[in-house]
Design an enzyme around this catalytic site. Structure first.
Site, PDB file in Angstrom:
ATOM      1  N   ASN A   9       1.071  -1.354   0.373  1.00 13.36           N
ATOM      2  CA  ASN A   9       0.145   0.015   0.302  1.00 13.36           C
ATOM      3  C   ASN A   9       1.091   1.446   0.215  1.00 13.36           C
ATOM      4  O   ASN A   9       1.044   1.707   0.975  1.00 13.36           O
ATOM      5  CB  ASN A   9      -1.263   0.035   1.651  1.00 13.36           C
ATOM      6  CG  ASN A   9      -1.791   0.546   1.553  1.00 13.36           C
ATOM      7  OD1 ASN A   9      -1.330   1.989   0.430  1.00 13.36           O
ATOM      8  ND2 ASN A   9      -2.533   1.525   2.625  1.00 13.36           N
ATOM      9  N   LYS A  11      -0.036   4.121  -0.815  1.00 11.09           N
ATOM     10  CA  LYS A  11      -0.219   5.505  -0.269  1.00 11.09           C
ATOM     11  C   LYS A  11      -0.276   6.287  -0.534  1.00 11.09           C
ATOM     12  O   LYS A  11      -0.108   6.257  -2.108  1.00 11.09           O
ATOM     13  CB  LYS A  11       0.039   6.219   1.431  1.00 11.09           C
ATOM     14  CG  LYS A  11      -0.340   4.296   2.324  1.00 11.09           C
ATOM     15  CD  LYS A  11      -0.028   4.323   3.494  1.00 11.09           C
ATOM     16  CE  LYS A  11      -0.099   3.418   4.174  1.00 11.09           C
ATOM     17  NZ  LYS A  11      -0.081   3.635   5.977  1.00 11.09           N
ATOM     18  N   HIS A  94      -9.629   1.015   4.715  1.00 18.42           N
ATOM     19  CA  HIS A  94      -8.983   1.653   5.603  1.00 18.42           C
ATOM     20  C   HIS A  94      -8.533   2.777   6.443  1.00 18.42           C
ATOM     21  O   HIS A  94      -9.611   3.099   6.011  1.00 18.42           O
ATOM     22  CB  HIS A  94      -7.223   1.960   4.243  1.00 18.42           C
ATOM     23  CG  HIS A  94      -5.860   2.279   4.767  1.00 18.42           C
ATOM     24  ND1 HIS A  94      -6.045   2.440   5.738  1.00 18.42           N
ATOM     25  CD2 HIS A  94      -5.104   0.874   5.022  1.00 18.42           C
ATOM     26  CE1 HIS A  94      -4.203   2.687   6.540  1.00 18.42           C
ATOM     27  NE2 HIS A  94      -4.260   1.391   5.677  1.00 18.42           N
ATOM     28  N   GLU A  96      -7.609   4.770   7.272  1.00 19.61           N
ATOM     29  CA  GLU A  96      -7.146   6.379   6.980  1.00 19.61           C
ATOM     30  C   GLU A  96      -8.073   6.856   6.467  1.00 19.61           C
ATOM     31  O   GLU A  96      -8.915   7.783   6.194  1.00 19.61           O
ATOM     32  CB  GLU A  96      -5.909   5.958   6.265  1.00 19.61           C
ATOM     33  CG  GLU A  96      -4.344   6.343   7.168  1.00 19.61           C
ATOM     34  CD  GLU A  96      -3.175   5.048   6.429  1.00 19.61           C
ATOM     35  OE1 GLU A  96      -3.409   5.147   5.441  1.00 19.61           O
ATOM     36  OE2 GLU A  96      -2.432   5.055   6.679  1.00 19.61           O
ATOM     37  N   GLU A 166      -5.734  -4.618  10.389  1.00 21.72           N
ATOM     38  CA  GLU A 166      -4.666  -3.868  10.676  1.00 21.72           C
ATOM     39  C   GLU A 166      -5.566  -2.511  11.482  1.00 21.72           C
ATOM     40  O   GLU A 166      -5.926  -2.322  11.732  1.00 21.72           O
ATOM     41  CB  GLU A 166      -4.578  -2.821   9.184  1.00 21.72           C
ATOM     42  CG  GLU A 166      -4.640  -3.398   8.599  1.00 21.72           C
ATOM     43  CD  GLU A 166      -3.666  -2.745   7.259  1.00 21.72           C
ATOM     44  OE1 GLU A 166      -2.875  -2.809   7.070  1.00 21.72           O
ATOM     45  OE2 GLU A 166      -4.924  -1.277   7.109  1.00 21.72           O
ATOM     46  N   GLY A 172       0.852   2.069  10.559  1.00 19.02           N
ATOM     47  CA  GLY A 172       2.967   3.399  10.914  1.00 19.02           C
ATOM     48  C   GLY A 172       3.220   4.101  11.817  1.00 19.02           C
ATOM     49  O   GLY A 172       3.455   4.977  11.814  1.00 19.02           O
ATOM     50  N   SER A 212       2.913  -1.635  10.859  1.00 21.27           N
ATOM     51  CA  SER A 212       4.454  -1.923  10.694  1.00 21.27           C
ATOM     52  C   SER A 212       5.085  -3.796  10.810  1.00 21.27           C
ATOM     53  O   SER A 212       5.785  -3.178  11.067  1.00 21.27           O
ATOM     54  CB  SER A 212       4.960  -2.012  12.471  1.00 21.27           C
ATOM     55  OG  SER A 212       4.083  -0.536  12.497  1.00 21.27           O
TER      56      SER A 212
HETATM   57  P1  PGA Z   1       2.503   0.197   7.848  1.00 15.49           P
HETATM   58  O1  PGA Z   1       0.898   0.762   7.003  1.00 15.49           O
HETATM   59  O2  PGA Z   1       3.748  -1.115   7.289  1.00 15.49           O
HETATM   60  O3  PGA Z   1       3.297   1.571   7.207  1.00 15.49           O
HETATM   61  O4  PGA Z   1       2.087   0.598   9.424  1.00 15.49           O
HETATM   62  C1  PGA Z   1      -0.043  -0.295   6.668  1.00 15.49           C
HETATM   63  C2  PGA Z   1      -1.423  -0.193   6.001  1.00 15.49           C
HETATM   64  O5  PGA Z   1      -2.340   1.129   6.046  1.00 15.49           O
HETATM   65  O6  PGA Z   1      -1.820  -0.776   5.044  1.00 15.49           O
END
Ligand code: PGA
Length: 248
Positions: A9, A11, A94, A96, A166, A172, A212
């Site tokens: 991803n 982003k 997601h 976000e 997740e 993140g 992460s």
């Molecule tokens: P991250 O993001 O690996 O940076 O924690 C995962 C995601 O948001 O799908």
């Protein structure tokens, strides 16, 4: 047997040159037989990613989509547009998008069902907040979220969905859920799928972990019974790191 999936991803990162360089850099090192590798790129780089990945097993995915076919929806991208680019996967739900763009479970359900209608495979993200984890509300939260997001999705359709567990507090932040914790929660999610769709569906659906994920966490995660892969954010922007995850 669920398919093993490692999805990147990206982003809102990279420019067009980074995107091309990344795919050209990994394409010959991705081991085909190990897992399905999906690159979820920003809309404007999907075409470039597709061209650079041509002739490999790398699949492309979008990070968002609107649920109408066409019309006066300024700024939105429709499933037909994604189909034009031969996009095979779509990240839906997601955290976000839920947090920054107010996407409700109702909207997520609409996007998911529209994607399925057009044969785009949704990667449905679910996950609890730190608050829910701390008051031991994780399972009940996830069950409710799953039931709302999968409302009126048939057992035939659900077989084309990948679920990404997740935990919001692990995205993140550098805080990975321990592999035991991720496995236990994914096992619970699988049970909910069994309750909703039966044993066969639950045994075959791919449920991946995200939050992460790094090259040095993936091996242990993949050894766990219920974890069928990863959705990778930050570490999917670093070529060597991502290759080490993909070829874990
Ligand atoms: P991250 O993001 O690996 O940076 O924690 C995962 C995601 O948001 O799908």
């Amino acid at each position: 047997m669920p398919k093993t999936i490692i999805a990147a991803n990206w982003k809102m990162n990279f420019n067009i040159n980074d995107a091309r360089k990344f795919i050209l850099g990994i394409r010959e090192f991705v081991e085909d037989d190990k897992c399905e590798v999906i690159i979820c790129a920003p809309y404007v780089y999907l075409q470039a990613v597709k061209e650079c990945a041509k002739g490999t097993s790398i699949k492309i995915g979008a990070q968002n989509m609107y649920y109408e076919d066409k019309g006066a929806y300024t700024g939105e991208i429709s499933p037909l547009m994604l189909k034009d680019l031969e996009v095979e996967y779509l990240i839906v739900g997601h955290s976000e998008r839920r947090a920054f763009f107010n996407e409700s479970d109702t909207i997520i359900n609409k996007k998911l069902k529209t994607a399925l209608k057009y044969n785009i495979k949704p990667i449905l993200c679910i996950g609890e907040s730190l608050e829910d984890r701390e008051i031991s509300n994780t399972n009940s939260f996830l069950e409710q979220q799953l039931r709302k997001d999968l409302k009126n999705v048939s057992s035939k359709e659900v077989q084309n969905i990948v679920i990404a567990y997740e935990p919001i507090w692990a995205i993140g932040t550098g805080k990975t859920a321990t592999s035991a914790m991720a496995n236990e929660t994914i096992g619970f999610v699988r049970n909910v799928i069994e309750k909703m769709y039966g044993k066969e569906v639950s045994e075959n659906i791919s449920i991946v972990y995200g939050g992460s994920v790094k090259a040095d966490t993936i091996k242990e995660q993949m050894e766990k019974e219920h974890i069928n892969g990863a959705l990778v954010g930050g570490a999917s922007l670093i070529m060597d790191e991502f290759l080490n995850i993909v070829n874990y």
